[in-house]
Design an enzyme around this catalytic site. Structure first.
Site, PDB file in Angstrom:
ATOM      1  N   GLN A  35      32.093  21.049   0.221  1.00  0.00           N
ATOM      2  CA  GLN A  35      33.543  21.220  -0.123  1.00  0.00           C
ATOM      3  C   GLN A  35      34.452  21.516   1.055  1.00  0.00           C
ATOM      4  O   GLN A  35      35.635  21.258   0.907  1.00  0.00           O
ATOM      5  CB  GLN A  35      33.603  22.011  -1.189  1.00  0.00           C
ATOM      6  CG  GLN A  35      34.915  21.969  -1.779  1.00  0.00           C
ATOM      7  CD  GLN A  35      35.638  20.811  -2.383  1.00  0.00           C
ATOM      8  OE1 GLN A  35      34.754  20.095  -3.032  1.00  0.00           O
ATOM      9  NE2 GLN A  35      36.850  20.473  -2.161  1.00  0.00           N
ATOM     10  N   HIS A  74      25.566  24.883   5.699  1.00  0.00           N
ATOM     11  CA  HIS A  74      24.747  23.624   5.978  1.00  0.00           C
ATOM     12  C   HIS A  74      23.311  24.024   5.239  1.00  0.00           C
ATOM     13  O   HIS A  74      22.655  23.080   4.384  1.00  0.00           O
ATOM     14  CB  HIS A  74      24.169  23.153   7.389  1.00  0.00           C
ATOM     15  CG  HIS A  74      25.114  22.910   8.276  1.00  0.00           C
ATOM     16  ND1 HIS A  74      25.855  23.470   9.577  1.00  0.00           N
ATOM     17  CD2 HIS A  74      26.019  21.699   8.093  1.00  0.00           C
ATOM     18  CE1 HIS A  74      26.604  22.886  10.094  1.00  0.00           C
ATOM     19  NE2 HIS A  74      26.741  21.643   9.244  1.00  0.00           N
ATOM     20  N   HIS A  80      24.672  26.217  10.109  1.00  0.00           N
ATOM     21  CA  HIS A  80      24.995  27.573   9.818  1.00  0.00           C
ATOM     22  C   HIS A  80      24.745  27.842   8.425  1.00  0.00           C
ATOM     23  O   HIS A  80      24.269  26.775   7.800  1.00  0.00           O
ATOM     24  CB  HIS A  80      26.474  27.904  10.096  1.00  0.00           C
ATOM     25  CG  HIS A  80      27.577  26.574   9.709  1.00  0.00           C
ATOM     26  ND1 HIS A  80      27.540  26.463   8.103  1.00  0.00           N
ATOM     27  CD2 HIS A  80      28.288  25.736  10.287  1.00  0.00           C
ATOM     28  CE1 HIS A  80      28.653  25.511   7.972  1.00  0.00           C
ATOM     29  NE2 HIS A  80      28.770  25.152   9.196  1.00  0.00           N
ATOM     30  N   MET A 125      26.168  17.310  11.768  1.00  0.00           N
ATOM     31  CA  MET A 125      26.322  17.115  13.203  1.00  0.00           C
ATOM     32  C   MET A 125      25.547  18.364  14.099  1.00  0.00           C
ATOM     33  O   MET A 125      25.778  18.665  15.128  1.00  0.00           O
ATOM     34  CB  MET A 125      27.775  17.156  13.794  1.00  0.00           C
ATOM     35  CG  MET A 125      28.311  15.999  13.253  1.00  0.00           C
ATOM     36  SD  MET A 125      29.506  15.399  13.946  1.00  0.00           S
ATOM     37  CE  MET A 125      31.002  16.683  13.931  1.00  0.00           C
ATOM     38  N   SER A 150      30.763  25.081  12.291  1.00  0.00           N
ATOM     39  CA  SER A 150      30.195  25.149  13.890  1.00  0.00           C
ATOM     40  C   SER A 150      31.399  25.291  14.608  1.00  0.00           C
ATOM     41  O   SER A 150      31.073  26.090  15.840  1.00  0.00           O
ATOM     42  CB  SER A 150      29.478  23.782  14.025  1.00  0.00           C
ATOM     43  OG  SER A 150      28.526  23.477  13.089  1.00  0.00           O
TER      44      SER A 150
HETATM   45  O1  PAF Z   1      30.668  16.667   8.213  1.00  0.00           O
HETATM   46  C1  PAF Z   1      29.929  16.361   9.092  1.00  0.00           C
HETATM   47  O2  PAF Z   1      29.377  17.294   9.616  1.00  0.00           O
HETATM   48  C2  PAF Z   1      30.271  15.074   9.677  1.00  0.00           C
HETATM   49  O3  PAF Z   1      31.423  14.664   9.602  1.00  0.00           O
HETATM   50  C3  PAF Z   1      29.196  13.952   9.097  1.00  0.00           C
HETATM   51  C4  PAF Z   1      29.048  13.885   7.600  1.00  0.00           C
HETATM   52  C5  PAF Z   1      27.822  14.564   9.301  1.00  0.00           C
HETATM   53  C6  PAF Z   1      29.259  12.816   9.617  1.00  0.00           C
HETATM   54  O4  PAF Z   1      29.120  12.721  10.979  1.00  0.00           O
END
Ligand code: PAF
Length: 281
Positions: free
Chosen positions: A148, A37, A34, A30, A186
């Site tokens: 996780q 990700h 950070h 989304m 986030s």
């Molecule tokens: O984990 C997330 O950031 C969200 O739930 C995802 C998997 C991108 C779905 O919108």
């Protein structure tokens, strides 16, 4: 690296790669990336030829009183970070592109979503499984990468993939933590300095639980109470749940054995944080 906003363009960009047998990795996010990700993007770049990072704040997974409007957004910054970590494309569709007028189709995993976060966030996982299925249909990745930290989300998505015969391998990557142990999120940006300091108790309480289990404790209630007691030493903490469940079906355990998920959700002020640890006994 290109930022793509249209579904048909995204599909076209991937056709030739797929034709020559290149592997495609998808990192659904989304945005407001950070280090957590970035660790997923790096892993995807190691294991695939093409890496698509989706950046989409998905409205269907937020409840009416939740933080959809406030959720932090900065796609320009995300693009720079994602490129550095090895992304080939950012897929950044608008809400109208993903959910056009008269949209009415949803994907739901029925039982695994009734517990833990599903109990306090009704409809949340239906929004997640719907958008993730749409992303799988658009990108058709060979592999998709999830953290996780969102343990229940990974279990729900794995179940969906099995139940719907979706042709993608789900790769779950370890939690990335700040120096003080707080799991990267986030939403950490919402915390005041004091809340931020107090939130370090979450990881500490999980470490304590791990130690109790290492020393032989097997009674779920005893461990739950010890975790709750430690979290409650922080005046800003308001516990949503502390749960010791089977990793496979998310059902509560009384005596610990097998693969266990210790999961917690705690509010600090208006910010709800989650954290977890997986232990095999
Ligand atoms: O984990 C997330 O950031 C969200 O739930 C995802 C998997 C991108 C779905 O919108």
């Amino acid at each position: 690296m290109e930022v793509i906003t249209r579904i048909d363009t995204m599909r076209e960009k991937l056709i030739s790669s797929r034709q020559v047998g290149q592997k495609i990795g998808l990192v659904p996010t989304m945005g407001f990336l950070h280090d957590g990700h970035l660790s997923l993007i790096r892993k995807a770049a190691q294991e695939n030829d093409i890496v698509v990072v989706s950046v989409f704040v998905n409205p269907t997974q937020f409840g009416p009183q939740e933080d959809y409007e406030e959720y932090p957004r900065n796609v320009e910054r995300d693009a720079l970070l994602a490129e550095e970590a090895g992304a080939t494309f950012i897929f950044h569709p608008s809400v109208e592109e993903m959910y056009p007028e008269n949209y009415e189709t949803y994907v739901e995993v029925t039982d695994l979503t009734k517990v833990l976060c599903g109990r306090s966030r009704p409809g949340h996982f239906r929004g997640v499984t719907t958008v993730v299925t749409k992303l799988f249909n658009i990108i058709q990745p060979d592999r998709a990468y999830f953290g996780q930290k969102d343990a229940q989300q990974t279990i729900v998505i794995q179940k969906m993939v099995r139940d719907l015969n979706q042709n993608v391998k789900i790769c779950v990557c370890p939690i990335v933590r700040e120096k003080d142990g707080i799991a990267m999120s986030s939403r950490n940006t919402y915390l005041t300095n004091e809340e931020r300091m107090q939130a370090a108790v979450l990881h500490k309480s999980l470490e304590m639980a791990q130690k109790m289990i290492d020393e032989g404790e097997r009674d779920a209630k005893t461990i739950t109470k010890a975790i709750e007691k430690q979290i409650c030493t922080m005046e800003k903490a308001y516990i949503d749940y502390v749960a010791l469940v089977s990793l496979h079906n998310l059902q509560p355990l009384t005596v610990l054995s097998g693969d266990i998920l210790i999961a917690l959700a705690v509010k600090f002020g208006a910010t709800r944080l989650i954290d977890n640890v997986i232990i095999t006994v």
